[in-house]
Scaffold this motif. Structure first.
Motif, PDB file in Angstrom:
ATOM      1  N   ASP A 265      59.492  35.957  76.938  1.00 47.28           N
ATOM      2  CA  ASP A 265      59.166  34.899  77.781  1.00 47.28           C
ATOM      3  C   ASP A 265      60.476  34.072  77.598  1.00 47.28           C
ATOM      4  N   GLU A 266      60.941  33.996  76.514  1.00 50.80           N
ATOM      5  CA  GLU A 266      62.104  32.989  76.539  1.00 50.80           C
ATOM      6  C   GLU A 266      63.371  33.709  76.973  1.00 50.80           C
ATOM      7  N   LEU A 267      63.492  35.139  76.942  1.00 52.02           N
ATOM      8  CA  LEU A 267      64.680  35.678  77.830  1.00 52.02           C
ATOM      9  C   LEU A 267      64.499  35.276  79.035  1.00 52.02           C
ATOM     10  N   TYR A 268      63.391  35.460  79.870  1.00 52.68           N
ATOM     11  CA  TYR A 268      63.298  34.890  81.145  1.00 52.68           C
ATOM     12  C   TYR A 268      63.671  33.416  81.470  1.00 52.68           C
ATOM     13  N   THR A 269      62.840  32.685  80.459  1.00 55.41           N
ATOM     14  CA  THR A 269      63.012  31.181  80.865  1.00 55.41           C
ATOM     15  C   THR A 269      64.533  30.884  80.496  1.00 55.41           C
ATOM     16  N   ASN A 270      65.134  31.156  79.620  1.00 47.93           N
ATOM     17  CA  ASN A 270      66.644  31.005  79.076  1.00 47.93           C
ATOM     18  C   ASN A 270      67.359  31.252  80.311  1.00 47.93           C
ATOM     19  N   SER A 271      67.486  32.507  80.517  1.00 46.90           N
ATOM     20  CA  SER A 271      68.175  33.136  81.629  1.00 46.90           C
ATOM     21  C   SER A 271      68.149  32.450  83.002  1.00 46.90           C
ATOM     22  N   ARG A 272      67.103  32.105  83.577  1.00 46.05           N
ATOM     23  CA  ARG A 272      66.978  31.274  84.667  1.00 46.05           C
ATOM     24  C   ARG A 272      67.181  30.076  84.673  1.00 46.05           C
ATOM     25  N   THR A 273      66.869  29.420  83.554  1.00 44.20           N
ATOM     26  CA  THR A 273      67.535  28.033  83.393  1.00 44.20           C
ATOM     27  C   THR A 273      69.005  27.917  83.473  1.00 44.20           C
ATOM     28  N   GLU A 274      69.663  28.851  82.663  1.00 45.79           N
ATOM     29  CA  GLU A 274      70.923  28.888  82.691  1.00 45.79           C
ATOM     30  C   GLU A 274      71.693  29.045  83.903  1.00 45.79           C
ATOM     31  N   ALA A 275      71.097  30.122  84.729  1.00 44.62           N
ATOM     32  CA  ALA A 275      71.952  30.713  86.110  1.00 44.62           C
ATOM     33  C   ALA A 275      71.463  30.153  87.157  1.00 44.62           C
ATOM     34  N   PHE A 276      70.288  29.425  87.478  1.00 47.66           N
ATOM     35  CA  PHE A 276      70.021  28.621  88.612  1.00 47.66           C
ATOM     36  C   PHE A 276      70.377  27.345  88.891  1.00 47.66           C
ATOM     37  N   GLY A 277      70.600  27.185  89.971  1.00 44.07           N
ATOM     38  CA  GLY A 277      71.246  25.637  90.220  1.00 44.07           C
ATOM     39  C   GLY A 277      70.140  24.755  90.531  1.00 44.07           C
ATOM     40  N   GLU A 278      70.243  23.470  90.695  1.00 45.20           N
ATOM     41  CA  GLU A 278      69.392  22.536  90.858  1.00 45.20           C
ATOM     42  C   GLU A 278      68.687  22.623  92.081  1.00 45.20           C
ATOM     43  N   LEU A 279      69.049  22.721  93.421  1.00 48.92           N
ATOM     44  CA  LEU A 279      68.565  22.854  94.591  1.00 48.92           C
ATOM     45  C   LEU A 279      67.220  24.011  94.464  1.00 48.92           C
ATOM     46  N   LEU A 280      67.841  25.122  93.902  1.00 45.70           N
ATOM     47  CA  LEU A 280      67.131  26.299  93.737  1.00 45.70           C
ATOM     48  C   LEU A 280      65.951  26.309  92.804  1.00 45.70           C
ATOM     49  N   LYS A 281      66.042  25.546  91.677  1.00 41.60           N
ATOM     50  CA  LYS A 281      64.794  25.263  90.860  1.00 41.60           C
ATOM     51  C   LYS A 281      63.779  24.337  91.295  1.00 41.60           C
ATOM     52  N   LYS A 282      64.353  23.289  92.135  1.00 38.72           N
ATOM     53  CA  LYS A 282      63.469  22.518  92.660  1.00 38.72           C
ATOM     54  C   LYS A 282      62.545  23.147  93.660  1.00 38.72           C
ATOM     55  N   THR A 283      63.383  24.057  94.585  1.00 36.80           N
ATOM     56  CA  THR A 283      62.508  24.786  95.421  1.00 36.80           C
ATOM     57  C   THR A 283      61.614  25.922  95.031  1.00 36.80           C
ATOM     58  N   ILE A 284      61.917  26.430  93.992  1.00 38.76           N
ATOM     59  CA  ILE A 284      60.925  27.174  93.187  1.00 38.76           C
ATOM     60  C   ILE A 284      59.777  26.400  92.745  1.00 38.76           C
ATOM     61  N   LEU A 285      59.862  25.466  92.313  1.00 37.15           N
ATOM     62  CA  LEU A 285      58.842  24.684  91.849  1.00 37.15           C
ATOM     63  C   LEU A 285      57.739  24.342  93.149  1.00 37.15           C
ATOM     64  N   PHE A 286      58.747  24.045  94.131  1.00 40.85           N
ATOM     65  CA  PHE A 286      57.818  23.545  95.290  1.00 40.85           C
ATOM     66  C   PHE A 286      57.005  24.644  95.747  1.00 40.85           C
ATOM     67  N   GLY A 287      57.836  25.905  95.906  1.00 38.94           N
ATOM     68  CA  GLY A 287      57.041  26.956  96.549  1.00 38.94           C
ATOM     69  C   GLY A 287      55.904  27.637  95.708  1.00 38.94           C
TER      70      GLY A 287
END
Lengths: 393, 480
Positions: A265-287
């Motif tokens: 779970d942490e592998l997923y979370t940390n990898s995505r947290t580090e690699a994804f930019g702000e707009l993308l993260k925001k859009t993922i949450l919205f979606g």
């Protein structure tokens, strides 16, 4: 700023640059994301295969914003391209520098139409299903299209002719033959879609209208408030599909993997947290929120219904008119600080491009404005674009 | 207080198509090396688009028709999102909004009589990969061979009430789907898996109790044990308040014979279903629908009745053979050659089924040249080959499908001799060697005759018409 230029030394009247959303086997495909930095695909986009088979040279790749749904590419992990204090688009810069005759791009959220409109280029986003999406990095599959941008409409037409056609590898690919229409006689000027435009865009619209009229085309003003709902619905559909499509990037099989983690779970979370930019993260949450059990009917399903209503509104317009004229963007350039005061610009500035994205109708950007037509009117819209180009010269 | 158990099943069945549901990789992964049948599409890599395998829809419709379902003429695929290392795209393409088949009915017969089990729906979906845990290295490997192999999930209504009913129901599903040749349904191969939803309520109550689900059960015996354990646990909780029952997913540990609640993390979550924009709705027109309906097989009970009425088989024999489509096909083919339904049925029930049992092969896995079986039966009924020798030939026919019974019998000296002189000579010797047995027989002991008869048959290597040997033997003894 990064414009892949590995092969740009080759001057050729068949030189094509593809954007970094199209998978290539001899160059990496990063989709503007740190997540896919240096990713080498095992197969290439169908559009590229068709271009090569028709004697075109793929001379390089143009950078895109992270998964290419921002304004002009400014969210790329390689940074924004800024010239003279203005945001620029990599593909448009390549064309303006005459380094390729055309670029082939994945149009997700209006970037291509905007870039063409702001740089006095011509772009065509074809009828959904006429160009295979095989080998494109998926973002918002229900609306995104492989599109063409060039300095003039005739090249767009030529390149589109090469990449369009049925492909068994894409389940949404339309069966051939495509019956392209031609001959523009009546154009609807969508007054309700001019909200928020500045004086320059307003002038562009007037001058295009004048050109059409001068060439014997009847232009009528029309108000249709329903079409103004396009980007609200499109933002929901796009972010939901995006959320699902980028969920495959988890740092396990390929792409960026965090160095420190304990457990999967942490592998997923940390990898995505580090690699994804702000707009993308925001859009993922919205979606993700749109698709939750609680919101699906309230939000996602409603957006699907609005999509249908908008398609019906256009069908009604095209019962009387050959094309609809409207702006492609609110302004001819975005200053460096534009994003500071318009943090959600990707979800507001697409007010003008979402109608074509959500309906799958073809759109052409030329002379700083946009024409939308009914399905298979792609070539007809490019004819109209040529009229405008002649006038300009 | 008396309680009744309420059980609904979700049965996953792997469809026996050649290729996977959305790509052209082979769907037959059983026994393959890990990751032998994979491509960028079934590995979920960006840029590959799903293209529906028409055979999967054919098989899904066929399964629906076998279970008396209504077929949805417009059926759609949807995405189900969750993170797990065996799911490479982090979503499974399944059917949520418009499954291929709904509202079916399956009749089962248990010791308590006949009963209908309602089918809520059958949906098509792709399978996930398989995680292989290596205890020595403390690592986990992932095998994507099974990823995107087509499945149907058959969801029943909560109409089952005992382990026996569940067993009969699963057998019935297997039988029907195997008759239609859409699936293997072999739990040991993982081609049939089962989620058991169970609750307990006072007998006669119309309210359901708290439901628990046990996922991924893969043996009938384990399912039966799990149902018994869960039923007892629920009753204990209700009667004695030993624990508070909660709606949850539990894991059955068959070695310990207990079920365990899974961590809430494993069960919590929202699958965020939405229509897959890359897969167009599948429209089943009349022509397609009719072609599948026309291809349906004769149902097991129709076959059974026909075997009884047309072929004159006993009910027992007809029941035995219609347990499996492989036995039916073998029977029908052998019958078409030997023209005796009774003989064909006898050979299948007493010989073939016992060989399969001995070799621990399920009836459905029967592989034999049934045409040759018919010829062998003819050789026996025509008195050309002795039964004991024919059994040897049959056993060899399991290993070699190319055996021609007549040639094989000739080559191995299994052909019955018509040489009465030879038989008389053998009989004379046998009588001379065993005066005690002769005396016993004459004294009224029937069994004594069989002992001499057996010795003669052995001496003749079985190649003698039993009736002829018997006549010559009795004649010879009577002459003494």
């Amino acid at each position: 700023m990064k414009i892949y230029s590995s092969k740009l030394d080759k001057k050729s009247d068949k030189a094509i640059v593809v954007d970094d959303m199209l998978l290539t086997v001899d160059m990496p495909t990063s989709a503007g994301s740190k997540m896919l930095d240096g990713y080498m695909s095992l197969f290439e986009a169908e559009a590229i295969t068709r271009l090569k088979a028709n004697g075109y040279d793929i001379v390089g790749k143009a950078d895109v914003g992270e998964f290419s749904f921002d304004l002009l590419g400014e969210t790329s992990c390689n940074g924004a391209i800024v010239k003279d204090g203005k945001l620029c688009n990599a593909s448009a810069e390549i064309l303006k520098a005459d380094e390729a005759v055309a670029t082939v791009n994945l149009e997700v959220n209006g970037t291509v139409i905007r870039a063409a409109a702001q740089n006095d280029l011509c772009a065509v986003k074809p009828t959904y299903g006429t160009v295979s999406r095989y080998g494109t990095v998926p973002v918002a599959c229900s609306g995104e299209c492989v599109s063409v941008m060039s300095r003039n409409a005739s090249v767009c037409r030529e390149v589109l002719g090469v990449i369009a056609g049925h492909d068994d590898k894409d389940g949404t690919s339309l069966p051939e033959p495509y019956e392209y229409t031609s001959g523009v006689r009546r154009v609807a000027f969508l007054k309700s879609m001019t909200q928020g435009i500045d004086g320059e865009i307003s002038e562009k619209l007037s001058s295009f209208k004048a050109t059409l009229e001068k060439n014997g085309v009847e232009v009528c003003e029309l108000d249709d408030e329903v079409i103004c709902l396009s980007n609200i619905a499109w933002n929901i559909l796009m972010s939901s599909e995006l959320c699902n499509n980028v969920s495959r990037y988890d740092g396990v099989k390929y792409g960026h993997r965090a160095e420190s983690f304990s457990g999967i779970d942490e592998l997923y979370t940390n990898s995505r947290t580090e690699a994804f930019g702000e707009l993308l993260k925001k859009t993922i949450l919205f979606g993700s929120d749109n698709l939750s059990t609680e919101n699906y009917m309230k939000v996602y399903d409603k957006a699907l219904r609005i999509r249908r209503v908008i398609s019906e509104a256009f069908a009604k317009i095209f019962g009387e008119f050959d094309a609809a004229l409207m702006p492609a963007c609110s302004t001819l350039s975005y200053g460096e600080d534009y994003l500071q005061s318009n943090k959600d610009a990707a979800f507001t500035e697409n007010f003008y491009t979402a109608p074509a994205s959500i309906t799958g109708l073809p759109a052409v950007a030329v002379g700083g404005i946009q024409l939308i037509g009914k399905a298979f009117s792609d070539m007809m819209l490019l004819e109209a674009a040529e009229l405008c180009e002649k006038e300009g010269k | 207080m008396k309680y009744e158990t309420v059980i609904g099943l979700e049965v996953h069945v792997e469809l026996a198509t050649e290729s996977k549901i959305f790509c052209s990789c082979s769907a037959h992964s059983y026994g393959s090396e890990p990751n032998e049948h994979v491509c960028p599409a079934c590995c979920g890599m960006p840029g590959m688009l799903p293209v529906v395998n028409k055979r999967v829809v054919d098989f899904g419709m066929k399964a629906g028709m076998m279970l008396n379902c209504h077929i949805n003429r417009v059926t759609t695929f949807d995405k189900k999102s969750y993170y797990y290392p065996d799911l490479p795209a982090a979503y499974q393409t399944t059917q949520w909004f418009a499954p291929v088949a709904v509202n079916g009915l399956v009749e089962i017969e248990t010791s308590k009589g006949k009963k209908n089990v309602r089918i809520k729906q059958i949906h098509m979906e792709e399978d996930a990969g398989k995680l292989v845990h290596d205890i020595r290295e403390d690592t986990t490997h992932v095998d994507f061979n099974r990823t995107s192999v087509p499945l149907i999930e058959i969801v029943s209504q909560p109409d089952l009430s005992s382990a026996e009913e569940v067993e009969v129901y699963l057998d019935r599903l297997k039988n029907l789907l195997r008759f239609a040749k859409v699936a293997e349904c072999e739990m040991a191969h993982g081609t049939m898996r089962c989620d058991v939803n169970l609750s307990v309520r006072p007998e006669g109550s119309d309210k359901y109790g708290v439901r628990t689900e046990m996922k991924n059960m893969n043996s009938i015996e384990a399912i039966k044990r799990a149902i018994e354990y869960e039923t007892a646990r629920h009753i204990d909780a209700i009667e004695n308040g030993t624990e508070v029952l909660v709606q949850e997913t539990r894991r059955w540990d068959d070695i310990k014979g207990k079920s365990y609640a899974m961590r809430t993390k494993e069960t919590a979550g929202d699958y965020r279903y939405f229509p897959d924009p890359n897969v167009m709705p599948v429209v089943i027109d009349d022509e397609w629908f009719d072609s599948i309906q026309d291809s349906l097989p004769e149902f097991p009970e129709v076959k059974r009745d026909r075997y009884i009425n047309e072929y004159g088989l006993s009910e027992y024999d007809a029941d035995q053979i219609t347990k499996s489509i492989a036995l039916c096909e073998c029977f029908e083919e052998a019958y078409s050659v030997c023209k005796s339904a009774k003989d064909a049925a006898n050979w299948i029930i007493s010989e073939i089924m016992s060989i399969l049992n001995k070799r621990m092969i399920t009836y459905d896995m029967l592989k034999i040249n049934a045409h040759a079986l018919g010829e062998l039966i003819l050789l026996v009924s025509d008195g050309k080959v002795g039964r004991a020798n024919a059994k040897k030939v049959l056993s060899d026919m399991f290993d070699d499908l190319t055996i021609d019974p007549l040639k094989y019998c000739e080559a191995n000296g299994y052909i019955v001799s018509n040489d009465t002189g030879l038989v008389e000579k053998v009989v004379a010797e046998a009588i001379a060697n065993d005066p005690k047995a002769v005396a016993d027989y004459k004294g009224g002991k029937e069994k004594a005759l069989m002992s001499i008869y057996g010795k003669c048959m052995k001496e003749l290597k079985g190649n003698c018409d039993p009736q002829m040997l018997r006549t010559i033997l009795i004649d010879a003894i009577n002459k003494i």
